[in-house]
Enzyme design. Structure first.
Site, mmCIF file in Angstrom:
data_model
loop_
_atom_site.group_PDB
_atom_site.id
_atom_site.type_symbol
_atom_site.label_atom_id
_atom_site.label_comp_id
_atom_site.label_asym_id
_atom_site.label_seq_id
_atom_site.Cartn_x
_atom_site.Cartn_y
_atom_site.Cartn_z
ATOM 1 C CD GLN A 25 -2.708 -0.985 2.618
ATOM 2 O OE1 GLN A 25 -3.590 -0.143 2.738
ATOM 3 N NE2 GLN A 25 -2.401 -1.821 3.590
ATOM 4 N NE ARG A 34 -2.527 4.903 2.085
ATOM 5 C CZ ARG A 34 -2.951 3.868 1.380
ATOM 6 N NH1 ARG A 34 -3.894 3.081 1.886
ATOM 7 N NH2 ARG A 34 -2.466 3.607 0.185
#
Length: 248
Positions: free
Chosen positions: A86, A185
């Site tokens: 990611q 995030r």
């Protein structure tokens, strides 16, 4: 092969970061050469609080490109290969990751997801799978070495390693990239592991350069409303259509 823990360490950031950002902003609106101003910034002749106030005022206008001149470098460990896949999707960044080709993963540590750890049956099955993967890796190393692969055995045996396998990485991002990274995030909808890492990074950025990062985080925290579609929102903030026309 024990479960591992997240560790985030700020290794370095651009020296005189506030002064550099101030100088870059000033150059955009100053007829002269900010190189002549630089000694005054370093000497404290222009007080840091005055620099910070100027930078904060310009940032409120949406002008952000000058903050790209300052970067932060982190050492991150105790994270999984699932996380690193990611992480590297954030492309305006530099990465140096521990190689499974050159580093022997025999007896590897791994990340244990909290939701699995909370269920004894799930944890037992998960830990058993880690042990099985570790055993298969070691056996393949031995077989490959016996058949002439030698110190190249890791290169092929690593295909047995799970996404849970711990990795270590050094990451460098400029301030603008970090703000975008934190917006995505630090959101509650982000995957739990990368969110924990992002929050740890943000905490250290706030301490080092508060004028840039004091208000950083998930987009909703900066905007005061959730920009996600209705089916995605976590409910912490109202969606834009649910607040008054002047609230945003």
């Amino acid at each position: 092969m024990p479960p591992t823990r997240l560790a985030v360490t700020l290794l370095a950031h651009t020296p005189d970061a506030l002064a550099l950002i101030y100088a870059a902003f000033r150059q955009c609106y100053h007829a002269g050469d900010v190189a002549d101003l630089w000694p005054r910034l370093l000497s404290g002749d222009i007080a840091p609080d005055k620099q910070a106030a100027f930078v904060a005022r310009i940032l409120e206008s949406g002008h952000e490109s000058p903050i790209e001149h300052v970067s932060f470098t982190f050492a991150i460990s105790g994270v999984s290969r699932a996380l690193s896949h990611q992480l590297v999707r954030h492309r305006i960044a530099s990465y140096s990751q521990q190689s499974q080709r050159y580093v022997d993963a025999l007896g590897f540590d791994y990340v244990l997801p909290p939701q699995i750890a909370a269920i004894p049956e799930a944890r037992a099955r998960y830990e058993s799978a880690m042990e099985q993967a570790g055993t298969a890796y070691a056996e393949l190393q031995e077989i490959l070495a016996r058949h002439g692969r030698g110190d190249k055995a890791n290169e092929d045996a690593r295909f047995m390693l799970p996404n849970a396998c711990e990795t270590k990485v050094v990451v460098t991002m400029n301030c603008r990239s970090l703000l975008h990274f934190f917006e995505l995030r630090c959101c509650t909808r982000a995957q739990w592991e990368i969110r924990a890492m992002a929050l740890a990074m943000l905490d250290q950025c706030r301490q080092a350069l508060p004028v840039i990062f004091a208000g950083a985080g998930a987009r909703c925290e900066r905007l005061g409303y959730c920009p996600e579609a209705e089916r995605f929102t976590c409910g912490r903030y109202p969606r834009l259509g649910q607040i008054g026309p002047h609230s945003a």
